[in-house]
Design a protein around this motif. Structure first.
Motif, PDB file in Angstrom:
ATOM      1  N   VAL A  35       7.440  55.188 -54.271  1.00  8.39           N
ATOM      2  CA  VAL A  35       6.068  54.876 -53.865  1.00  8.39           C
ATOM      3  C   VAL A  35       5.189  56.081 -54.156  1.00  8.39           C
ATOM      4  CG1 VAL A  35       6.698  53.209 -52.070  1.00  8.39           C
ATOM      5  CG2 VAL A  35       6.522  55.619 -51.509  1.00  8.39           C
ATOM      6  N   PRO A  36       3.894  55.866 -54.292  1.00  6.81           N
ATOM      7  CA  PRO A  36       2.989  57.009 -54.451  1.00  6.81           C
ATOM      8  C   PRO A  36       2.979  57.876 -53.189  1.00  6.81           C
ATOM      9  CG  PRO A  36       1.903  54.971 -55.085  1.00  6.81           C
ATOM     10  CD  PRO A  36       3.201  54.600 -54.471  1.00  6.81           C
ATOM     11  N   LYS A  37       2.860  59.166 -53.376  1.00  5.39           N
ATOM     12  CA  LYS A  37       2.855  60.088 -52.235  1.00  5.39           C
ATOM     13  C   LYS A  37       1.702  59.792 -51.281  1.00  5.39           C
ATOM     14  CE  LYS A  37       4.983  64.043 -54.524  1.00  5.39           C
ATOM     15  NZ  LYS A  37       4.739  65.425 -55.008  1.00  5.39           N
ATOM     16  N   VAL A  38       0.550  59.407 -51.835  1.00  5.05           N
ATOM     17  CA  VAL A  38      -0.605  59.128 -50.987  1.00  5.05           C
ATOM     18  C   VAL A  38      -0.322  57.936 -50.070  1.00  5.05           C
ATOM     19  CG1 VAL A  38      -1.844  57.649 -52.626  1.00  5.05           C
ATOM     20  CG2 VAL A  38      -3.109  58.969 -50.947  1.00  5.05           C
ATOM     21  N   ALA A  39       0.419  56.947 -50.556  1.00  9.01           N
ATOM     22  CA  ALA A  39       0.761  55.792 -49.717  1.00  9.01           C
ATOM     23  C   ALA A  39       1.725  56.201 -48.606  1.00  9.01           C
ATOM     24  CB  ALA A  39       1.369  54.684 -50.568  1.00  9.01           C
ATOM     25  N   ALA A  40       2.691  57.043 -48.937  1.00 14.72           N
ATOM     26  CA  ALA A  40       3.636  57.504 -47.920  1.00 14.72           C
ATOM     27  C   ALA A  40       2.935  58.364 -46.875  1.00 14.72           C
ATOM     28  CB  ALA A  40       4.771  58.276 -48.589  1.00 14.72           C
ATOM     29  N   LEU A  41       2.072  59.277 -47.319  1.00 11.12           N
ATOM     30  CA  LEU A  41       1.342  60.124 -46.374  1.00 11.12           C
ATOM     31  C   LEU A  41       0.420  59.311 -45.476  1.00 11.12           C
ATOM     32  CD1 LEU A  41       0.408  63.106 -48.722  1.00 11.12           C
ATOM     33  CD2 LEU A  41       1.988  63.166 -46.798  1.00 11.12           C
ATOM     34  N   THR A  42      -0.245  58.321 -46.053  1.00 16.44           N
ATOM     35  CA  THR A  42      -1.147  57.482 -45.264  1.00 16.44           C
ATOM     36  C   THR A  42      -0.390  56.657 -44.235  1.00 16.44           C
ATOM     37  OG1 THR A  42      -2.660  57.353 -47.139  1.00 16.44           O
ATOM     38  CG2 THR A  42      -2.938  55.710 -45.407  1.00 16.44           C
ATOM     39  N   SER A  43       0.723  56.064 -44.635  1.00 17.03           N
ATOM     40  CA  SER A  43       1.479  55.229 -43.693  1.00 17.03           C
ATOM     41  C   SER A  43       2.064  56.066 -42.560  1.00 17.03           C
ATOM     42  CB  SER A  43       2.567  54.453 -44.421  1.00 17.03           C
ATOM     43  OG  SER A  43       3.515  55.345 -44.972  1.00 17.03           O
ATOM     44  N   VAL A  44       2.553  57.251 -42.863  1.00 21.57           N
ATOM     45  CA  VAL A  44       3.087  58.123 -41.813  1.00 21.57           C
ATOM     46  C   VAL A  44       1.957  58.587 -40.892  1.00 21.57           C
ATOM     47  CG1 VAL A  44       4.145  60.370 -41.391  1.00 21.57           C
ATOM     48  CG2 VAL A  44       5.109  58.849 -43.109  1.00 21.57           C
ATOM     49  N   SER A  45       0.807  58.922 -41.436  1.00 18.64           N
ATOM     50  CA  SER A  45      -0.316  59.375 -40.615  1.00 18.64           C
ATOM     51  C   SER A  45      -0.810  58.276 -39.682  1.00 18.64           C
ATOM     52  CB  SER A  45      -1.472  59.844 -41.497  1.00 18.64           C
ATOM     53  OG  SER A  45      -1.080  60.909 -42.298  1.00 18.64           O
ATOM     54  N   VAL A  46      -0.950  57.067 -40.203  1.00 19.35           N
ATOM     55  CA  VAL A  46      -1.432  55.950 -39.381  1.00 19.35           C
ATOM     56  C   VAL A  46      -0.416  55.606 -38.293  1.00 19.35           C
ATOM     57  CG1 VAL A  46      -1.979  53.484 -39.434  1.00 19.35           C
ATOM     58  CG2 VAL A  46      -2.960  55.010 -41.137  1.00 19.35           C
TER      59      VAL A  46
END
Length: 80
Positions: free
Chosen positions: A20-31
């Motif tokens: 997955v894109p890193k931005v998607a992983a970072l966003t999902s973990v942050s949310v």
């Protein structure tokens, strides 16, 4: 800063590799961390038993307040 993390990376989630894109992983973990923080920080509701106990405590404290005002006028004059 987030737009710099658009390249894909491999993450192992529940023993399964996902690309997955890193931005998607970072966003999902942050949310998910934000939502978990909200759930943990909410005040807890009092149970029915705790409400009954607090009502009993209020009654006892109110009764004790009435008992402390049993001084006679002579006693009040002596104290002051």
């Amino acid at each position: 800063m987030l737009l710099q993390n658009t390249d894909e990376a491999e993450f192992t989630i529940l023993f399964l590799p996902h690309t997955v894109p890193k931005v998607a992983a970072l966003t999902s973990v942050s949310v998910s961390a934000f939502l978990l923080g909200i759930l943990v920080s909410r005040p807890r509701r009092k149970s029915q038993l705790q409400r009954e106990e607090s009502e009993d405590d209020d009654y006892i404290n109110h009764s004790n307040n009435q008992r402390t005002d049993t001084l006679s006028d002579e006693d009040r004059d002596y104290i002051s």
